[in-house]
Design a protein around this motif. Structure first.
Motif, PDB file in Angstrom:
ATOM      1  N   GLU A 608       0.832  -1.211   0.000  1.00 25.55           N
ATOM      2  CA  GLU A 608       0.000   0.000   0.000  1.00 25.55           C
ATOM      3  C   GLU A 608       0.864   1.258   0.000  1.00 25.55           C
ATOM      4  O   GLU A 608       0.569   2.219  -0.711  1.00 25.55           O
ATOM      5  N   ALA A 609       1.932   1.236   0.801  1.00 24.17           N
ATOM      6  CA  ALA A 609       2.831   2.393   0.830  1.00 24.17           C
ATOM      7  C   ALA A 609       3.458   2.592  -0.551  1.00 24.17           C
ATOM      8  O   ALA A 609       3.639   3.720  -1.022  1.00 24.17           O
ATOM      9  N   PHE A 610       3.749   1.471  -1.209  1.00 22.87           N
ATOM     10  CA  PHE A 610       4.321   1.595  -2.554  1.00 22.87           C
ATOM     11  C   PHE A 610       3.311   2.222  -3.513  1.00 22.87           C
ATOM     12  O   PHE A 610       3.653   3.109  -4.293  1.00 22.87           O
ATOM     13  N   ASN A 611       2.067   1.766  -3.456  1.00 26.21           N
ATOM     14  CA  ASN A 611       1.043   2.311  -4.352  1.00 26.21           C
ATOM     15  C   ASN A 611       0.915   3.817  -4.197  1.00 26.21           C
ATOM     16  O   ASN A 611       0.808   4.542  -5.185  1.00 26.21           O
ATOM     17  N   GLN A 612       0.922   4.276  -2.958  1.00 27.73           N
ATOM     18  CA  GLN A 612       0.781   5.717  -2.724  1.00 27.73           C
ATOM     19  C   GLN A 612       1.979   6.478  -3.270  1.00 27.73           C
ATOM     20  O   GLN A 612       1.836   7.549  -3.850  1.00 27.73           O
TER      21      GLN A 612
END
Ligand code: ARG
Length: 654
Positions: A608-612
């Motif tokens: 999720e942190a990567f997606n953001q």
């Protein structure tokens, strides 16, 4: 926490303590290291007379330390300096639940206020305690900012450069630098897992034990333990009487003439003999006599027993090889020669006593005793576990023994451990982390989609082979459809391998992501969902990151060799960097309570942190290209390490 003080490989206490006048009071002896690979570089470990180095570089590159551990070192120093009257105060640092408040927080103010109350010059309010701690923080390169909240919480923002240094260190030196220390000074750890029963179908409970146990072993190994993976197969016991008796009666020419063909369908053999055992009184008697013959070493009986074990072993191994799990078989029969002496020893020590003809160990607070020898003189499951625990401690030199079984056996292991403590084989204090230590890792049931017992439509036990086949074939269909749609060429062998990785990975992940003690529903649709916290989603996420790097045309190794570095400037870069740097903490928490879902939670939050980050930060073509590509690479590597620990084969292309 306790262990950190007495023997953590990264001696926080030692490092933090040295700068101040209070140093000598806080200074703890250099701990014995649990394994040599984790000796911190000289820069990070301050000798007692030199100033500790709290610079970003020294802290971020000290082996085995997490961000949290670094913060603990800083706050330990600050608390020690601010309140020399409380030299034993342990820093209480935790990740912030709400990242809007901070990355971490220090929660010492209230409890310290309580301890100081009434003493001369005591602070007037917890906030004053927090203010004093903040004022005493040593100069460092770790903290970007701190703020005071509520009655005295200290919110902490970690410096981007410090986090970037951590990531660069990992990129240069490999994921091994992020292996946290074990929760105690353990070298050899025995994990008893999987452990199905011969001649019975290996069921979903055993699958769960296999998956959980494998992950636990993988993490322990990654953290430097010498792990022995033991398969405590149920290869001895009364069921062999009925199996062998039935086999002898239905084989033309009797037991002597029996061959491999007579064990080709073990399930059928088991069902038929069990049906007779339950229905025919004379057969029951003959089966009992067959047990005695087997136990007294009758050759024909032993040969039949071996044949049954071999056939079972072939079935178990087929599952293990598909799952990529290795185990050392050491079945219950291995302990047969030790049973008599172990029971004798327990009696001599006064731990076991006669009761209603049986030999039992009574444990305080437990109504049922542990029966170590039955009234007919026979030995059972409990006798074997007593022999096994002794042999593992004394013969194998185990520092920690971990048993992975359904939670229904918690009571049994509670009795076994208590008996071993009374016998003096284990330390008296069951909470102690000092070796030798034992842990029972219990787990809940696997249920069908309807929330009831997991079975086939016809009411039979679900065969694991069929379950894995279905996961694989569903994945093969999805991948094929995707490639056909994209007009990509299909290589059948590669597709087969990808379908296995995805399908078996999905089954494992669906199991591991649950808190292990809860029951969960087995659902192909849920586990193969392309969205949400599933292995399939995470495989896609990883493959996408790998393809970003690949399509950029840059080679991460070359970028690193040319001096390329990760720099964290944009808030989403910092957030992703911090998510990466939290990897050691996730493992540490997993090891604390042996809960593999800490790793799956971590993996999902990392993606999720990567997606953001990827939504807001242009990777290819911008000024920050090198740094951002390396950040992608660090994410992909960390995801792969998580997959590896979870026993899942990562895919680079789907
Ligand atoms: N065979 C047992 C079962 O199927 C599990 C054995 C677990 N290990 C042990 N040391 N008792 O339930």
């Amino acid at each position: 926490m306790l262990f950190r003080q007495i023997g953590a490989p990264h001696s926080l206490g030692t490092r933090a303590a040295c700068s101040r006048a209070v140093a000598s009071r806080l200074l703890r002896p250099q701990p014995a290291r649990s394994h040599s690979s984790r000796i911190a570089p000289a820069s990070a470990v301050a000798a007692s007379n030199s100033k500790p180095d709290y610079s970003a570089t020294a802290m971020a590159t000290a082996a085995g330390n997490s961000v949290k551990a670094d913060l603990e070192a800083l706050f330990r120093a600050a608390i020690g300096a601010a309140f020399p009257a409380l030299p034993d105060a342990e820093p209480m640092v935790a990740a912030c639940n709400n990242s809007a408040n901070g990355d971490y927080q220090c929660n010492n103010a209230m409890p310290l206020f309580g301890r100081l109350k009434g003493k001369e010059g005591a602070p007037k309010a917890p906030r004053d305690v927090a203010t004093a701690i903040l004022a005493a923080l040593p100069e460092n390169g770790v903290l970007a900012s701190t703020s005071l909240a509520g009655p005295g919480f200290i919110n902490i923002r970690v410096a981007g450069d410090y986090v970037a240094t951590r990531i660069n260190n990992m990129l240069q030196n490999g994921m091994g630098v992020w292996a946290p220390p074990l929760p105690g000074p353990y070298k050899r750890v025995i994990v008893d897992f999987s452990s199905p029963n011969v001649a019975k179908e290996m069921h979903v409970g055993h699958l769960r034990s296999t998956i959980l146990g494998d992950t636990i072993c993988n993490v322990l190994e990654f953290c430097g333990a010498d792990v022995v993976r033991l398969n405590h197969i149920g290869d001895w016991g009364t069921q062999f009487g009925m199996l062998i008796q039935h086999m002898g009666e239905v084989t033309p020419g009797g037991l002597d003439a029996a061959g491999d063909q007579d064990v080709s369908d073990l399930m059928a053999l088991y069902r038929a003999s069990k049906a007779r055992f339950d229905a025919e009184e004379d057969f029951k008697l003959r089966a009992r006599e067959a047990v005695t013959r087997l136990q007294s070493g009758d050759e024909a009986s032993l040969a039949a027993w071996r044949r049954i074990c071999d056939a079972s072993r072939r079935e178990f191994n087929a599952i293990y090889s598909r799952l990529g799990v290795t185990l050392k078989e050491r079945g219950e029969s291995f302990y047969n020669p030790m049973l008599k002496d172990v029971v004798g020893e327990l009696k001599e020590l006064g731990v076991a006593v006669e009761s209603e003809g049986a030999t039992c160990v009574f444990v305080e607070g437990k109504e049922v005793p542990l029966i170590v020898q039955k009234s007919d003189g026979g030995y059972g499951y409990a006798s074997t576990d007593m022999a096994a625990i002794k042999q593992r401690l004394e013969g194998e030199g185990a520092d920690w023994i971990v048993y992975v079984t359904d939670v229904g056996q918690a009571e049994h292991f509670g009795l076994v451990f208590a008996a071993a403590r009374r016998a003096g084989w284990l330390p008296k204090d069951e909470k102690s982390l000092e070796p030798p230590r034992v842990s029972h890792v219990g787990f809940g049931l696997v249920l069908g989609e309807d929330g009831k017992k997991f079975k086939t439509r016809s009411g039979d036990v679900v065969r694991l082979v069929e379950l894995l086949d279905e996961a694989k074939s569903r994945c093969a269909d999805t991948i094929r459809a995707r490639r056909e749609e994209a007009g990509e060429p299909i290589d059948e062998a590669e597709l087969e391998a990808a379908a296995c990785a995805m399908g078996y990975g999905a089954v494992k992940y669906a199991d591991l992501k649950n808190s292990r003690l809860t029951n969960y529903r087995f659902s192909f649709d849920a586990m193969l969902d392309l969205k949400g916290n599933t292995a399939v989603y995470l495989q896609y996420a990883h493959a996408r990151i790998a393809s970003i790097v690949r399509k950029s045309g840059a080679d991460p190794a070359a970028l690193l060799a040319e001096g390329g570095q990760v720099e964290l400037k944009h808030p989403k870069e910092v957030a992703l960097g911090l998510a990466l740097a939290r990897f050691p903490e996730a493992l540490e928490e997993m090891l604390q309570d042996l809960v593999p879902n800490r790793i799956t939670d971590y993996l999902y939050s990392l993606s999720e942190a990567f997606n953001q980050f990827y939504t807001e930060c242009k990777v290819v073509g911008g000024e920050e290209q090198t740094s951002r590509l390396l950040l992608c690479e660090a994410t992909a590597r960390t995801m792969r390490k998580c997959f590896e620990l979870l026993g899942i084969t990562p895919l680079y292309r789907i």
